[in-house]
Enzyme design. Structure first.
Site, PDB file in Angstrom:
ATOM      1  N   ARG A  49      53.114  40.250  64.565  1.00  0.00           N
ATOM      2  CA  ARG A  49      51.788  39.663  64.788  1.00  0.00           C
ATOM      3  C   ARG A  49      50.754  40.781  64.931  1.00  0.00           C
ATOM      4  O   ARG A  49      49.600  40.632  64.571  1.00  0.00           O
ATOM      5  CB  ARG A  49      51.778  38.745  66.020  1.00  0.00           C
ATOM      6  N   TYR A 101      30.813  26.775  51.481  1.00  0.00           N
ATOM      7  CA  TYR A 101      32.036  26.026  51.176  1.00  0.00           C
ATOM      8  C   TYR A 101      32.194  24.919  52.231  1.00  0.00           C
ATOM      9  O   TYR A 101      32.003  25.169  53.428  1.00  0.00           O
ATOM     10  CB  TYR A 101      33.234  26.982  51.174  1.00  0.00           C
ATOM     11  N   ASP A 173      30.261  35.988  52.770  1.00  0.00           N
ATOM     12  CA  ASP A 173      31.466  35.452  52.146  1.00  0.00           C
ATOM     13  C   ASP A 173      31.393  35.851  50.667  1.00  0.00           C
ATOM     14  O   ASP A 173      30.581  35.322  49.902  1.00  0.00           O
ATOM     15  CB  ASP A 173      31.521  33.929  52.322  1.00  0.00           C
ATOM     16  N   LYS A 198      41.794  33.045  46.401  1.00  0.00           N
ATOM     17  CA  LYS A 198      41.046  32.864  45.169  1.00  0.00           C
ATOM     18  C   LYS A 198      41.260  34.062  44.219  1.00  0.00           C
ATOM     19  O   LYS A 198      42.366  34.312  43.809  1.00  0.00           O
ATOM     20  CB  LYS A 198      39.582  32.619  45.504  1.00  0.00           C
TER      21      LYS A 198
HETATM   22  O1  P1T Z   1      41.164  27.918  51.637  1.00  0.00           O
HETATM   23  P1  P1T Z   1      40.984  29.183  52.421  1.00  0.00           P
HETATM   24  O2  P1T Z   1      41.793  30.346  51.963  1.00  0.00           O
HETATM   25  O3  P1T Z   1      41.106  28.961  53.909  1.00  0.00           O
HETATM   26  O4  P1T Z   1      39.468  29.697  52.164  1.00  0.00           O
HETATM   27  C1  P1T Z   1      38.349  28.968  52.541  1.00  0.00           C
HETATM   28  C2  P1T Z   1      37.165  29.351  51.675  1.00  0.00           C
HETATM   29  C3  P1T Z   1      36.237  30.249  52.159  1.00  0.00           C
HETATM   30  N1  P1T Z   1      35.162  30.619  51.433  1.00  0.00           N
HETATM   31  C4  P1T Z   1      34.960  30.129  50.197  1.00  0.00           C
HETATM   32  C5  P1T Z   1      33.765  30.558  49.427  1.00  0.00           C
HETATM   33  C6  P1T Z   1      35.868  29.233  49.643  1.00  0.00           C
HETATM   34  O5  P1T Z   1      35.631  28.773  48.391  1.00  0.00           O
HETATM   35  C7  P1T Z   1      37.001  28.816  50.392  1.00  0.00           C
HETATM   36  C8  P1T Z   1      37.985  27.825  49.868  1.00  0.00           C
HETATM   37  N2  P1T Z   1      37.505  27.051  48.806  1.00  0.00           N
HETATM   38  C9  P1T Z   1      38.184  26.062  48.151  1.00  0.00           C
HETATM   39  C10 P1T Z   1      39.427  25.676  48.470  1.00  0.00           C
HETATM   40  C11 P1T Z   1      37.449  25.421  47.040  1.00  0.00           C
HETATM   41  O6  P1T Z   1      38.061  24.763  46.180  1.00  0.00           O
HETATM   42  O7  P1T Z   1      36.234  25.604  46.988  1.00  0.00           O
END
Ligand code: P1T
Length: 383
Positions: A49, A101, A173, A198
């Site tokens: 952790r 998002y 972000d 992503k």
């Molecule tokens: O899904 P996660 O890894 O927790 O990430 C969240 C997140 C944060 N910032 C942006 C700009 C994002 O697009 C996302 C996650 N987005 C999607 C799952 C989507 O389809 O837009």
């Protein structure tokens, strides 16, 4: 254009041959704990952790591609975001761009707001309004650019300056741009966050997040939060992400070239009302994107000429694009934000942003561009 040196950095960063075996890739250290020679005496790792060698290697690579001093890898993008905002206190105020998002907005509105932190959602492309909204208790300006899903481009340097004038930090972000097309820290931002699910992961096979910063104090605070709360990237995800970073530059180049071809096709199509892509000269953020990005990345949104029924027939007519949430993988995806990724956005805000039944978002993959355009053309024909 991506800084050519980043192609080299992406391949080599964080990769040292394993000292025991000579393995060129850092192994998957699938171990929760590490043996100690005497109480408190160990080789630098005691419990996963806190630290894990696979995660350390990934973090070195993430820091290098983002051009940051520090990178901390999380179990998801939202876990990374939470570790940032959990450093705030009751009474603090955060200015958030209104087109974040959906999941980020949900975290702020329905979870963190319960701890007495006020999140104010505002159109941060209006710099005068942003400046006027700053208060003595504003601690953070939360910027997402290009935004998800309407692809607005926000001025990172100007917003960072507005934040700093009032002693607040600017968080960006950077998920949509990837570290290779945008360097928020160089533009004055203090903290960068990514959903590594992503582009950085790039193969739709894992969920992860990362925070990068040059600020040693913030890095310590976020590491502490991660250690205290535990949302770490596991060894397998760390290995996969580290592996993926090596091809990030070539993938991003192809994503952007394909997205440009797709956007240029859609913008001329009679069954498309409006196309959103920063690489189109008619996009309101095009000039700013040219200044602050080195490529326009791979997401294209558009309003189809029709309602939910037309949008549904369109997505069901696609053969190469798959209907799914998420983005940034090698395969092309189509998403219907209103009912899928942005269903949690308050309806009035969705309407203000144009996230309605006819909005579709494409994550343009790295297939042959002609195949993608032909697939879209055939599906549009069928509505
Ligand atoms: O899904 P996660 O890894 O927790 O990430 C969240 C997140 C944060 N910032 C942006 C700009 C994002 O697009 C996302 C996650 N987005 C999607 C799952 C989507 O389809 O837009």
């Amino acid at each position: 254009m991506i800084d050519p040196h980043l192609y080299t950095v992406a391949v080599h960063a964080g990769t040292e041959p394993d000292p025991v075996t000579g393995a060129v890739m850092t192994p998957i250290y699938q171990s929760s704990t590490f043996v100690q020679e005497a109480p408190g005496q160990h080789k630098g790792w005691d419990y996963s952790r806190g630290t894990n060698p696979s995660r350390d290697a990934l973090q070195a690579a993430l820091a290098a591609i983002e051009g940051a001093r520090h990178a901390i890898a999380f179990s998801s993008g939202l876990a990374a975001e939470q570790a940032i905002v959990q450093n705030l206190s009751p009474g603090d105020h955060v200015l958030v761009c209104n087109d974040v998002y959906g999941g980020s907005g949900r975290l702020f509105r329905t979870v963190m707001a319960r701890f007495g932190i006020e999140f104010e959602f505002l159109d941060l492309s209006d710099l005068d309004r942003a400046r006027a909204a700053m208060r003595p208790e504003t601690r953070m300006v939360w910027i997402e650019t290009p935004t998800n899903p309407t692809l607005q481009v926000l001025d990172i340097a100007a917003l960072a300056e507005i934040a700093h004038e009032r002693g607040a930090v600017a968080v960006v972000d950077n998920t949509f741009a990837s570290p290779l097309f945008q360097s928020p820290l160089k533009l004055g931002a203090d903290i960068v966050v990514h959903s590594t699910t992503k582009y950085i992961g790039g193969h739709s096979d894992l969920v992860g997040g990362a925070v990068m910063t040059d600020d040693g104090e913030w890095a310590e605070k976020i590491r502490y939060m991660q250690f205290a709360a535990g949302a770490v990237a596991g060894p397998i995800e760390s290995f996969l992400l580290h592996r993926s970073i090596k091809s990030l530059a070539v993938r991003m180049e192809k994503h952007a070239a394909n997205a440009q071809a797709v956007a240029e096709f859609l913008v001329e199509h009679p069954k498309v009302r409006q196309t959103f892509y920063p690489g189109l000269p008619g996009h309101p953020g095009h000039d700013l994107a040219r200044r602050q990005m080195t490529g326009f990345s791979g997401i294209v949104s558009f309003q189809i000429d029709g309602d939910l029924d037309a949008a549904t027939r369109f997505v069901q007519g696609l053969k190469v694009f798959a209907l799914a949430e998420s983005l940034g993988g090698v395969e092309s995806l189509v998403n219907h934000p209103e009912t899928m990724t942005h269903a949690s956005v308050p309806p009035a805000l969705r309407e203000e942003l144009g996230i309605g039944p006819s909005l579709l978002r494409l994550s343009v993959g790295i297939e042959h561009d002609r195949d993608l355009v032909d697939d879209l053309a055939a599906a549009l024909e069928g509505i």
